[in-house]
Design a protein around this motif. Structure first.
Motif, PDB file in Angstrom:
ATOM      1  N   ASP A   1      58.577  58.957  13.931  1.00  0.00           N
ATOM      2  CA  ASP A   1      57.344  59.041  13.159  1.00  0.00           C
ATOM      3  C   ASP A   1      56.494  57.802  13.444  1.00  0.00           C
ATOM      4  N   ARG A   2      55.341  57.768  12.841  1.00  0.00           N
ATOM      5  CA  ARG A   2      54.425  56.632  12.990  1.00  0.00           C
ATOM      6  C   ARG A   2      54.177  56.049  11.602  1.00  0.00           C
ATOM      7  N   VAL A   3      54.761  54.899  11.337  1.00  0.00           N
ATOM      8  CA  VAL A   3      54.579  54.229  10.049  1.00  0.00           C
ATOM      9  C   VAL A   3      53.200  53.582  10.032  1.00  0.00           C
ATOM     10  N   THR A   4      52.466  53.813   8.962  1.00  0.00           N
ATOM     11  CA  THR A   4      51.105  53.273   8.872  1.00  0.00           C
ATOM     12  C   THR A   4      50.986  52.098   7.908  1.00  0.00           C
ATOM     13  N   ARG A   5      51.865  52.052   6.902  1.00  0.00           N
ATOM     14  CA  ARG A   5      51.743  50.995   5.902  1.00  0.00           C
ATOM     15  C   ARG A   5      53.076  50.807   5.171  1.00  0.00           C
ATOM     16  N   VAL A   6      53.397  49.555   4.901  1.00  0.00           N
ATOM     17  CA  VAL A   6      54.580  49.210   4.118  1.00  0.00           C
ATOM     18  C   VAL A   6      54.130  48.258   3.010  1.00  0.00           C
ATOM     19  N   THR A   7      54.368  48.644   1.769  1.00  0.00           N
ATOM     20  CA  THR A   7      54.001  47.818   0.619  1.00  0.00           C
ATOM     21  C   THR A   7      55.242  47.616  -0.227  1.00  0.00           C
ATOM     22  N   GLY A   8      55.565  46.362  -0.533  1.00  0.00           N
ATOM     23  CA  GLY A   8      56.823  46.166  -1.234  1.00  0.00           C
ATOM     24  C   GLY A   8      56.850  45.017  -2.210  1.00  0.00           C
ATOM     25  N   ILE A   9      57.773  45.125  -3.157  1.00  0.00           N
ATOM     26  CA  ILE A   9      58.177  44.024  -4.024  1.00  0.00           C
ATOM     27  C   ILE A   9      59.537  43.594  -3.500  1.00  0.00           C
ATOM     28  N   VAL A  10      59.601  42.453  -2.827  1.00  0.00           N
ATOM     29  CA  VAL A  10      60.824  42.078  -2.117  1.00  0.00           C
ATOM     30  C   VAL A  10      61.403  40.757  -2.595  1.00  0.00           C
ATOM     31  N   ASN A  11      60.899  40.235  -3.706  1.00  0.00           N
ATOM     32  CA  ASN A  11      61.459  39.013  -4.268  1.00  0.00           C
ATOM     33  C   ASN A  11      61.731  39.232  -5.754  1.00  0.00           C
ATOM     34  N   GLY A  12      62.994  39.228  -6.117  1.00  0.00           N
ATOM     35  CA  GLY A  12      63.376  39.523  -7.491  1.00  0.00           C
ATOM     36  C   GLY A  12      62.960  38.460  -8.484  1.00  0.00           C
ATOM     37  N   THR A  13      62.972  37.196  -8.070  1.00  0.00           N
ATOM     38  CA  THR A  13      62.610  36.114  -8.989  1.00  0.00           C
ATOM     39  C   THR A  13      61.174  36.242  -9.454  1.00  0.00           C
ATOM     40  N   THR A  14      60.250  36.424  -8.525  1.00  0.00           N
ATOM     41  CA  THR A  14      58.846  36.530  -8.902  1.00  0.00           C
ATOM     42  C   THR A  14      58.578  37.812  -9.673  1.00  0.00           C
ATOM     43  N   ASN A  15      59.309  38.870  -9.334  1.00  0.00           N
ATOM     44  CA  ASN A  15      59.092  40.112 -10.080  1.00  0.00           C
ATOM     45  C   ASN A  15      59.565  39.967 -11.522  1.00  0.00           C
ATOM     46  N   PHE A  16      60.661  39.234 -11.721  1.00  0.00           N
ATOM     47  CA  PHE A  16      61.126  38.981 -13.078  1.00  0.00           C
ATOM     48  C   PHE A  16      60.093  38.170 -13.855  1.00  0.00           C
ATOM     49  N   ILE A  17      59.545  37.138 -13.223  1.00  0.00           N
ATOM     50  CA  ILE A  17      58.568  36.275 -13.888  1.00  0.00           C
ATOM     51  C   ILE A  17      57.327  37.068 -14.280  1.00  0.00           C
ATOM     52  N   LEU A  18      56.785  37.840 -13.347  1.00  0.00           N
ATOM     53  CA  LEU A  18      55.575  38.608 -13.638  1.00  0.00           C
ATOM     54  C   LEU A  18      55.844  39.709 -14.661  1.00  0.00           C
ATOM     55  N   SER A  19      57.031  40.306 -14.610  1.00  0.00           N
ATOM     56  CA  SER A  19      57.385  41.325 -15.606  1.00  0.00           C
ATOM     57  C   SER A  19      57.470  40.702 -16.995  1.00  0.00           C
ATOM     58  N   ALA A  20      58.040  39.483 -17.079  1.00  0.00           N
ATOM     59  CA  ALA A  20      58.142  38.799 -18.366  1.00  0.00           C
ATOM     60  C   ALA A  20      56.762  38.435 -18.897  1.00  0.00           C
ATOM     61  N   MET A  21      55.874  37.980 -18.019  1.00  0.00           N
ATOM     62  CA  MET A  21      54.517  37.661 -18.448  1.00  0.00           C
ATOM     63  C   MET A  21      53.809  38.910 -18.965  1.00  0.00           C
ATOM     64  N   ASP A  22      54.054  40.025 -18.325  1.00  0.00           N
ATOM     65  CA  ASP A  22      53.408  41.275 -18.721  1.00  0.00           C
ATOM     66  C   ASP A  22      53.931  41.779 -20.068  1.00  0.00           C
ATOM     67  N   SER A  23      55.238  41.668 -20.278  1.00  0.00           N
ATOM     68  CA  SER A  23      55.830  42.245 -21.491  1.00  0.00           C
ATOM     69  C   SER A  23      55.705  41.345 -22.713  1.00  0.00           C
ATOM     70  N   THR A  24      55.640  40.019 -22.503  1.00  0.00           N
ATOM     71  CA  THR A  24      55.638  39.093 -23.648  1.00  0.00           C
ATOM     72  C   THR A  24      54.327  38.348 -23.830  1.00  0.00           C
ATOM     73  N   GLY A  25      53.471  38.349 -22.813  1.00  0.00           N
ATOM     74  CA  GLY A  25      52.236  37.585 -22.899  1.00  0.00           C
ATOM     75  C   GLY A  25      52.430  36.113 -22.599  1.00  0.00           C
ATOM     76  N   ALA A  26      53.621  35.731 -22.127  1.00  0.00           N
ATOM     77  CA  ALA A  26      53.914  34.330 -21.819  1.00  0.00           C
ATOM     78  C   ALA A  26      53.125  33.859 -20.612  1.00  0.00           C
TER      79      ALA A  26
END
Length: 437
Positions: free
Chosen positions: A147-172
């Motif tokens: 096939d021909r892949v056109t785009r790859v978009t990812g969340i590939v770092n768990g630490t930053t995803n945890f931080i941003l998720s916490a900011m989103d859920s708690t307002g911190a």
């Protein structure tokens, strides 16, 4: 099949345990038993708990270990560039197969490893280098080769995803969320590689190389971290029906002269809550792949940790061991396309811009004029009440502007011009917007 293990830390020790506990199954899958012939460590006498290996297999001389004629497969769990690169090049040139989880080395100089593998005739596998246990690199390298892949978009770092998720859920704020991530063991004592985007950039380079059949290094990746993301940005994203994630984005494109190119970038971005990546929370990883025939594919799961990473390592060990027994090797590196990497300024994206402006007639027209001068079209404008600006003065107002798609260079130039406008007290924040928000 005799294995040399380089490193016996969190991942390496888990590899040893899984090899022991699953030895019968692994032997059945491969067609021959796996034996750890040597483990190279810095300090032989260090307490490593009750590892199910003979203490005599430990050595402090990794180079001598990989040179041994009785070694079939070298498994590298040390990390870093040197001396890991020298050890693996030596092993590959000698015809040994190599399994590594070393994303930094692959992104910095994966070409030298692939060249050494081609010279020696062994396999080079590295599924564990990106997204832990998630089967991702093998599908890109093998399953999607038709096939021909056109785009790859990812969340590939768990630490930053945890931080941003916490900011989103708690307002911190960022500092509070980082402190929580550190307390829970998601963030290292020095979190720079994670929060400044270096870890994600290395993984983005590997993904782009496989997806687009082009050697892409870490230096080719535009990188921004999450340290400037504020609680106000998270609140603004919510108001738009979005959330903020640190994304790695690799995409095919066309340059002004008509040549096909690729762009590779890592930065925080707002994505709509309807996007498949928006619901990926805590320390999980996910990668969204778009291909011409296969359409949209999603890979999701735990992206780090000793056991998940060791699972991916052992999957590679099984694959390379089967190949050695059969007297074959896997398909070599596919870099035939050799596409040029497009500079960040040419990448097409959208901006979310928060302005603290003077609350007087004509300000909005002046701001809109700056966008027009740079060829950037405004999608939406939201104006806050007077007195709500950062300085809290009665003659302040907030403007939140979201643009249509434009080259990043034009968007950046627009922001720079806005900073020089008399009516603009400050540019409070700038975030990119991805997806259809």
């Amino acid at each position: 099949m005799r294995l040399a293990l380089l490193g016996c830390g969190t991942v390496g020790s888990e590899v040893v345990r899984l090899l022991h506990s699953q030895s019968a199954d692994l032997a059945a899958r491969i067609g021959a038993p796996l034996e750890i012939a040597g483990i190279a460590v810095r300090r032989i006498g260090r307490d490593r708990g009750e590892l199910p290996v003979d203490p005599l297999v430990f050595t402090a001389d990794p180079l001598d270990l990989v040179k041994r004629d009785d070694i079939d497969v070298v498994v590298e769990c040390v990390g870093g560039i040197e001396p890991a690169r020298s050890w693996l090049v030596e092993a590959l040139r000698a015809g040994k197969s190599v399994v590594t989880a070393n994303k930094a080395l692959l992104a910095e100089d994966g070409g030298s490893l692939h060249d050494a593998a081609a010279q020696g005739g062994g396999d080079l596998y590295y599924e564990a280098a990106v997204a832990g246990a998630i089967p991702l690199l093998r599908p890109l390298r093998e399953s999607l080769h038709g096939d021909r892949v056109t785009r790859v978009t990812g969340i590939v770092n768990g630490t930053t995803n945890f931080i941003l998720s916490a900011m989103d859920s708690t307002g911190a704020g960022f500092a509070e969320a980082l402190a929580e991530a550190t307390d829970l063991g998601y963030a290292e004592a020095d979190p720079t590689a994670d929060v400044e985007g270096f870890d994600a950039a290395a993984k983005a380079a590997i993904l782009a190389s496989l997806a687009f059949h082009t050697r892409v290094g870490a230096a080719d990746v535009h990188r921004e971290g999450i340290t400037e993301v504020a609680a106000a940005d998270v609140a603004s994203a919510k108001a738009m029906g979005c959330t903020i994630k640190l994304l790695c984005i690799a995409a095919r494109g066309t340059a002004a002269d008509g040549r096909e190119t690729v762009s590779v970038r890592v930065h925080p971005a707002m994505i709509p809550l309807t996007h498949p990546l928006a619901s990926v929370g805590d320390a999980f990883n996910a990668v969204f792949v778009e291909a011409e025939a296969a359409g949209q594919l999603m890979f999701y799961g735990p992206g780090a940790g000793g056991a998940p990473t060791a699972s991916a390592v052992l999957g590679d060990v099984v694959a390379v061991s089967r190949n050695r027994l059969a007297g074959v090797r896997a398909a070599s590196e596919s870099a035939y396309a050799d596409l040029p990497v497009r500079p960040m300024g040419e990448a097409l994206t959208r901006y979310h811009i928060s302005l603290d402006v003077t609350d007087r007639p004509g300000v909005l027209a002046a701001v809109a004029g700056v966008f027009a001068q740079h060829g950037v079209s405004i999608a939406t404008v939201r104006q806050g009440a007077a007195g709500s600006g950062a300085a809290g003065r009665d003659d302040d107002a907030d403007l939140v502007i979201v643009t249509h798609v434009a080259p990043d260079a034009a968007l950046a130039a627009t922001v720079q011009a806005l900073r020089g406008l008399d009516a603009v007290r400050s540019v409070a924040s700038v975030l990119r917007v991805e997806g259809s928000a």
